[in-house]
Design a protein around this motif. Sequence first.
Motif, PDB file in Angstrom:
ATOM      1  N   GLN A  75       6.531  22.612  46.526  1.00 28.48           N
ATOM      2  CA  GLN A  75       5.687  21.772  45.679  1.00 28.48           C
ATOM      3  C   GLN A  75       5.817  20.260  45.902  1.00 28.48           C
ATOM      4  OE1 GLN A  75       6.605  22.884  41.612  1.00 28.48           O
ATOM      5  NE2 GLN A  75       6.396  25.077  42.061  1.00 28.48           N
ATOM      6  N   ILE A  76       6.879  19.794  46.551  1.00 31.51           N
ATOM      7  CA  ILE A  76       7.216  18.370  46.567  1.00 31.51           C
ATOM      8  C   ILE A  76       6.169  17.504  47.264  1.00 31.51           C
ATOM      9  CG2 ILE A  76       8.607  18.381  48.693  1.00 31.51           C
ATOM     10  CD1 ILE A  76       9.340  16.500  45.368  1.00 31.51           C
ATOM     11  N   HIS A  77       5.282  18.113  48.071  1.00 35.12           N
ATOM     12  CA  HIS A  77       4.297  17.324  48.825  1.00 35.12           C
ATOM     13  C   HIS A  77       2.994  17.086  48.061  1.00 35.12           C
ATOM     14  CE1 HIS A  77       6.792  17.182  52.365  1.00 35.12           C
ATOM     15  NE2 HIS A  77       7.038  18.461  52.209  1.00 35.12           N
ATOM     16  N   GLY A  78       2.996  17.316  46.758  1.00 38.62           N
ATOM     17  CA  GLY A  78       1.818  17.026  45.947  1.00 38.62           C
ATOM     18  C   GLY A  78       2.048  15.790  45.086  1.00 38.62           C
ATOM     19  N   ASN A  79       0.975  15.303  44.471  1.00 36.55           N
ATOM     20  CA  ASN A  79       1.068  14.124  43.604  1.00 36.55           C
ATOM     21  C   ASN A  79       1.933  14.371  42.373  1.00 36.55           C
ATOM     22  OD1 ASN A  79      -0.577  12.271  45.010  1.00 36.55           O
ATOM     23  ND2 ASN A  79      -2.413  13.305  44.267  1.00 36.55           N
ATOM     24  N   ALA A  80       1.856  15.589  41.838  1.00 36.69           N
ATOM     25  CA  ALA A  80       2.571  15.910  40.600  1.00 36.69           C
ATOM     26  C   ALA A  80       3.148  17.325  40.719  1.00 36.69           C
ATOM     27  CB  ALA A  80       1.641  15.803  39.401  1.00 36.69           C
ATOM     28  N   PRO A  81       4.236  17.489  41.482  1.00 33.90           N
ATOM     29  CA  PRO A  81       4.834  18.828  41.641  1.00 33.90           C
ATOM     30  C   PRO A  81       5.253  19.392  40.285  1.00 33.90           C
ATOM     31  CG  PRO A  81       5.944  17.182  43.027  1.00 33.90           C
ATOM     32  CD  PRO A  81       5.021  16.445  42.127  1.00 33.90           C
ATOM     33  N   GLU A  82       4.849  20.622  40.018  1.00 32.48           N
ATOM     34  CA  GLU A  82       5.134  21.224  38.711  1.00 32.48           C
ATOM     35  C   GLU A  82       6.624  21.209  38.390  1.00 32.48           C
ATOM     36  OE1 GLU A  82       4.383  25.411  36.282  1.00 32.48           O
ATOM     37  OE2 GLU A  82       3.444  25.104  38.246  1.00 32.48           O
ATOM     38  N   CYS A  83       7.442  21.515  39.404  1.00 38.07           N
ATOM     39  CA  CYS A  83       8.890  21.603  39.166  1.00 38.07           C
ATOM     40  C   CYS A  83       9.527  20.237  38.909  1.00 38.07           C
ATOM     41  CB  CYS A  83       9.583  22.300  40.342  1.00 38.07           C
ATOM     42  SG  CYS A  83       9.602  21.334  41.882  1.00 38.07           S
ATOM     43  N   MET A  84       8.801  19.157  39.236  1.00 42.84           N
ATOM     44  CA  MET A  84       9.344  17.801  39.053  1.00 42.84           C
ATOM     45  C   MET A  84       8.652  17.021  37.931  1.00 42.84           C
ATOM     46  SD  MET A  84      11.907  17.369  41.084  1.00 42.84           S
ATOM     47  CE  MET A  84      12.118  15.593  41.133  1.00 42.84           C
ATOM     48  N   LEU A  85       7.741  17.662  37.207  1.00 44.98           N
ATOM     49  CA  LEU A  85       6.992  16.940  36.167  1.00 44.98           C
ATOM     50  C   LEU A  85       7.879  16.304  35.094  1.00 44.98           C
ATOM     51  CD1 LEU A  85       3.759  19.098  35.665  1.00 44.98           C
ATOM     52  CD2 LEU A  85       3.973  16.856  36.760  1.00 44.98           C
ATOM     53  N   PRO A  86       8.924  16.987  34.587  1.00 46.70           N
ATOM     54  CA  PRO A  86       9.779  16.331  33.585  1.00 46.70           C
ATOM     55  C   PRO A  86      10.466  15.087  34.146  1.00 46.70           C
ATOM     56  CG  PRO A  86      10.175  18.707  33.628  1.00 46.70           C
ATOM     57  CD  PRO A  86       9.331  18.386  34.825  1.00 46.70           C
ATOM     58  N   PHE A  87      10.863  15.139  35.439  1.00 43.35           N
ATOM     59  CA  PHE A  87      11.491  13.994  36.087  1.00 43.35           C
ATOM     60  C   PHE A  87      10.468  12.864  36.268  1.00 43.35           C
ATOM     61  CE2 PHE A  87      13.891  17.706  37.392  1.00 43.35           C
ATOM     62  CZ  PHE A  87      15.208  17.288  37.357  1.00 43.35           C
ATOM     63  N   GLN A  88       9.253  13.227  36.665  1.00 43.47           N
ATOM     64  CA  GLN A  88       8.204  12.238  36.898  1.00 43.47           C
ATOM     65  C   GLN A  88       7.838  11.515  35.601  1.00 43.47           C
ATOM     66  OE1 GLN A  88       4.370  13.696  38.454  1.00 43.47           O
ATOM     67  NE2 GLN A  88       4.638  12.250  40.150  1.00 43.47           N
ATOM     68  N   LYS A  89       7.796  12.272  34.506  1.00 40.08           N
ATOM     69  CA  LYS A  89       7.486  11.675  33.205  1.00 40.08           C
ATOM     70  C   LYS A  89       8.542  10.639  32.825  1.00 40.08           C
ATOM     71  CE  LYS A  89       6.460  12.914  28.400  1.00 40.08           C
ATOM     72  NZ  LYS A  89       6.367  14.004  27.406  1.00 40.08           N
ATOM     73  N   LEU A  90       9.817  10.995  33.009  1.00 38.33           N
ATOM     74  CA  LEU A  90      10.910  10.065  32.717  1.00 38.33           C
ATOM     75  C   LEU A  90      10.850   8.838  33.621  1.00 38.33           C
ATOM     76  CD1 LEU A  90      14.258  12.029  32.161  1.00 38.33           C
ATOM     77  CD2 LEU A  90      13.026  10.603  30.532  1.00 38.33           C
ATOM     78  N   TYR A  91      10.545   9.054  34.888  1.00 38.24           N
ATOM     79  CA  TYR A  91      10.495   7.978  35.874  1.00 38.24           C
ATOM     80  C   TYR A  91       9.479   6.919  35.459  1.00 38.24           C
ATOM     81  CZ  TYR A  91       9.883   5.700  40.448  1.00 38.24           C
ATOM     82  OH  TYR A  91       9.791   4.782  41.467  1.00 38.24           O
ATOM     83  N   TYR A  92       8.272   7.350  35.096  1.00 40.31           N
ATOM     84  CA  TYR A  92       7.239   6.377  34.744  1.00 40.31           C
ATOM     85  C   TYR A  92       7.451   5.770  33.357  1.00 40.31           C
ATOM     86  CZ  TYR A  92       4.866   7.213  39.097  1.00 40.31           C
ATOM     87  OH  TYR A  92       4.582   7.275  40.439  1.00 40.31           O
ATOM     88  N   LYS A  93       8.232   6.449  32.495  1.00 34.38           N
ATOM     89  CA  LYS A  93       8.615   5.843  31.217  1.00 34.38           C
ATOM     90  C   LYS A  93       9.540   4.647  31.442  1.00 34.38           C
ATOM     91  CE  LYS A  93       9.741   8.354  27.591  1.00 34.38           C
ATOM     92  NZ  LYS A  93      10.383   9.421  26.774  1.00 34.38           N
ATOM     93  N   GLY A  94      10.238   4.662  32.578  1.00 34.11           N
ATOM     94  CA  GLY A  94      11.163   3.568  32.903  1.00 34.11           C
ATOM     95  C   GLY A  94      10.587   2.515  33.825  1.00 34.11           C
TER      96      GLY A  94
END
Length: 210
Positions: A75-94
């Motif tokens: 999944q890592i080669h997409g804009n919003a990998p499902e398995c990384m969505l919680p991490f992505q949400k935290l990242y953009y909150k910061g």
Amino acid sequence: GHNYDLLIDINGTTYPIELKFNARTIAGAPQYVSPMKPSQYLSNSYEEYYYDTYLSQIAEKAGLPCPSKSDYLKQIHGNAPECMLPFQKLYYKGCKGSSQCSHDPTDLAFYQFCNRLARESIKTFLAMTELKIADLSAYLQETQQGKIYMLYYQGQLHLQHAPMEDYIIERVLKTTHNRYECLSKSGKKMKILLRWKNGNGIAFPAFQIS
């Protein structure tokens, strides 16, 4: 997945057109191609290296479970990998430049931590990895063949064909902390930057070539 902005038909022949703004020449454009799945052009897999060496540190910092390696690599080669969505949400909150920024010190610290690890991972990975020159040259020639660049600069349009010798890599001149600097067959320098497109250490590793 296409590598052009539009197609035009001239006397029955179709030409792919790439639009670039604020550049009079192809060489003056900030990037002309961004290959996905960069590890196919490298002697090692960056995605596997990052998962094995760094992702557990990100998960610990976030207080989140690590995704499985198989899910991550799929999944890592997409804009919003499902398995990384919680991490992505935290990242953009910061991220102070994001509309999702919370300005919470914990979120800001997580964002900075991800950026630092991403920089460190790319530097250490490139130092031990060779660029597959023939494979990347073949990709560049295939995607640039017949392409016309429409360059808009200060109210004027400039048309340029992509010369194929610009896309044949002769050799790597040097490796820096985040890129390979190469020489093309035409004698032009080519910069091949390894970066994350949707959050450093979070989603979508790719090459940016200029």
